[in-house]
Write an enzyme that holds these catalytic residues in place. Structure first.
Site, mmCIF file in Angstrom:
data_model
loop_
_atom_site.group_PDB
_atom_site.id
_atom_site.type_symbol
_atom_site.label_atom_id
_atom_site.label_comp_id
_atom_site.label_asym_id
_atom_site.label_seq_id
_atom_site.Cartn_x
_atom_site.Cartn_y
_atom_site.Cartn_z
ATOM 1 C CG PHE A 167 45.147 34.747 73.638
ATOM 2 C CD1 PHE A 167 44.098 33.831 73.591
ATOM 3 C CD2 PHE A 167 45.512 35.390 72.464
ATOM 4 C CE1 PHE A 167 43.427 33.573 72.404
ATOM 5 C CE2 PHE A 167 44.857 35.140 71.274
ATOM 6 C CZ PHE A 167 43.804 34.231 71.247
ATOM 7 C CG ASP A 171 44.863 40.114 77.736
ATOM 8 O OD1 ASP A 171 43.645 40.362 77.699
ATOM 9 O OD2 ASP A 171 45.456 39.497 76.829
ATOM 10 C CE1 TYR A 227 37.859 39.479 70.014
ATOM 11 C CE2 TYR A 227 38.738 41.498 69.077
ATOM 12 C CZ TYR A 227 38.930 40.226 69.575
ATOM 13 O OH TYR A 227 40.202 39.704 69.622
ATOM 14 C CE LYS A 228 38.440 37.769 73.938
ATOM 15 N NZ LYS A 228 38.630 37.010 72.727
ATOM 16 N NE ARG A 273 37.092 29.502 74.922
ATOM 17 C CZ ARG A 273 37.736 30.580 74.499
ATOM 18 N NH1 ARG A 273 38.575 31.201 75.314
ATOM 19 N NH2 ARG A 273 37.556 31.053 73.294
#
Ligand SMILES: Cc1ncc(COP(=O)(O)O)c(C=O)c1O
Ligand SMILES: Nc1ccccc1C(=O)C[C@H](N)C(=O)O
Length: 424
Positions: free
Chosen positions: A128, A209, A234-235, A384
């Site tokens: 990322f 990560d 938050y995912k 996705r």
């Protein structure tokens, strides 16, 4: 013979032991949410614990720090206990603090110790972007040129990384390795225990990560000997937009001074001595910096409770059943339409989302949104789709793929421009 009827999907839902959790979430009324890998949905439990913390503020003011339903002074530690089983750490090895990028800065500031020949950081070419920005700026802060001191291992196909290549790059010039657990585009899971072992055999520290794996797959960071890890809540963990992140520091590193120090990293009993010499906490708490974002922590109390109740094994099992079913449907229904499944077919390497590649991906996503189906798009050509174990059904998966087939059969996507939106 595989059954591709909607009735079969409904049958799978009837047999789903996690089915009742769907009712715990606020789902779109007339649509299907498939973007839990970017922002998980609000649950009623998370809403309740947020409202409780708001009520504590309303009723108690400053005393909310020590009294109230969830005393704020210990909230990060309380949440660390809920987060620890999800990543396979001891509670004292975990802290809920900061954010993904801030925690990466903190961990690199603490554990990157260039010395002699070992002055480089090893990362990969698919990670990322925020991680790369952070690593480059950390090198620059030390007066090291990133073009020389950041080594990014390439991918042969732009989708997957090859562990052998990563290990081959672990030379005696590398001081620190930072890699993703699960790649944000393809959803590939890296072999973390193998990489950690290889790094340590070469006297290199390794951190991960875990943004796309926490809440999606089980981890055993302590057992694997990983030096550190960091992630967002938050995912897959549904802690709320921008909620506070998490970090793991292996207990063998307790006592390492935080590179970025602040008073919330103090031992709790010492913090309010207001001494100008810091007494850091004797565990992962030392890596906290300032006052926690209480209202942003509070929803996690409810959200994480569910993960501990269900357990990561059951979540992983359903998640794999959903993505495997989705792959079967894609292969059956979308065969003539030029999609490429850019995620691992081997379940041991597949995270919790699928990456569907197509040259018209940007506008296919827009067409899906018109049908109230929420995917996300990653430039230049990836759709996705994340069927989430706690709130998506097999019927959701079926309906998404049938809708995608209709969009392709009828060329509905041609009504849109093939360019991404601002937040894609
Ligand atoms: C793998 C990964 N790393 C880092 C980030 C950046 O996280 P944050 O913006 O919370 O710092 C994200 C998502 O935004 C991500 O998916
Ligand atoms: N933090 C965000 C804010 C706004 C929109 C998306 C994000 C994401 O987290 C994206 C995610 N990291 C990704 O895997 O692309």
């Amino acid at each position: 013979m595989k059954d591709f009827t909607r009735a079969y999907a409904q049958q799978l839902d009837k047999q789903d032991p996690l089915a009742s959790y769907r009712e715990e979430f606020y789902l779109p009324e007339d649509g299907i949410y498939m973007d839990g890998n970017s922002l998980g949905l609000l649950s009623k439990r998370a809403e309740r614990t947020l409202l409780e913390s708001l009520a504590d503020w309303k009723e108690l003011g400053i005393d909310g720090w020590m009294s109230g339903r969830h005393p704020w002074f210990n909230l990060s530690e309380e949440l660390a206990e809920l987060n620890a089983p999800l990543i396979g750490g001891k509670p004292e090895e975990v802290m809920v603090t900061g954010s993904t990028t801030v925690n990466l800065h903190q961990l690199v500031a603490s554990f990157f110790k260039p010395e002699g020949k070992r002055t480089k950081i090893l990362a990969d070419a698919l990670t990322f972007p925020s991680d790369i920005y952070a690593l480059k700026s950390q090198l620059e802060l030390r007066g090291l040129d990133p073009s020389e001191h950041l080594v990014q291992v390439d991918s042969p196909d732009g989708r997957f990384l090859v562990e052998d290549d990563l290990i081959a790059a672990m030379t005696d010039e590398i001081a620190l390795i930072v890699l993703p657990t699960v790649l944000y585009r393809s959803g590939q899971i890296l072999d973390m225990p193998r990489l950690a072992k290889a790094a340590h055999e070469r006297d290199i520290l390794i951190g991960f990560d875990a943004c796309h794996s926490v809440g999606a797959i089980p981890h055993d960071f302590h057992e694997w000997g990983v030096d550190f890890a960091y992630w967002c809540n938050y995912k897959h963990l549904n802690g709320g937009p921008g909620t506070v992140g998490g970090l793991f520091v292996h207990e063998r590193h307790f006592g390492t001074a935080p590179g970025l120090a602040g008073w919330f990293g103090s031992r709790k009993d010492k913090q309010f001595d207001m001494d100008h010499t810091m007494t850091p906490a004797e565990h992962a708490g030392a890596f906290q910096i300032g006052t926690p974002h209480v209202m942003s922590l509070a929803p996690q109390l409810g959200a994480l409770e569910m993960f501990n109740e269900v357990g990561m094994e059951a979540i992983r099992q359903k998640s794999l059943a959903l993505t495997t079913y989705m792959i079967d449907l894609i292969e059956d229904m979308l065969a003539p339409h030029g999609f490429f499944i850019g995620s691992p077919t081997d379940t041991r390497q597949r995270g919790a989302h699928l990456s569907l590649e197509h040259p018209e991906a940007a506008r296919i996503c827009k067409a899906l949104k018109k049908h109230h189906i929420i995917p996300d798009f990653r430039a230049p050509n990836i759709i996705r789709l994340a069927p989430v174990a706690l709130y998506n059904t097999f019927t959701d998966v079926y309906d998404v793929i049938v809708t995608l087939k209709k969009i392709m059969d009828d060329k509905e996507y041609e009504a849109f421009e093939n360019v991404r939106e601002v937040v894609a």
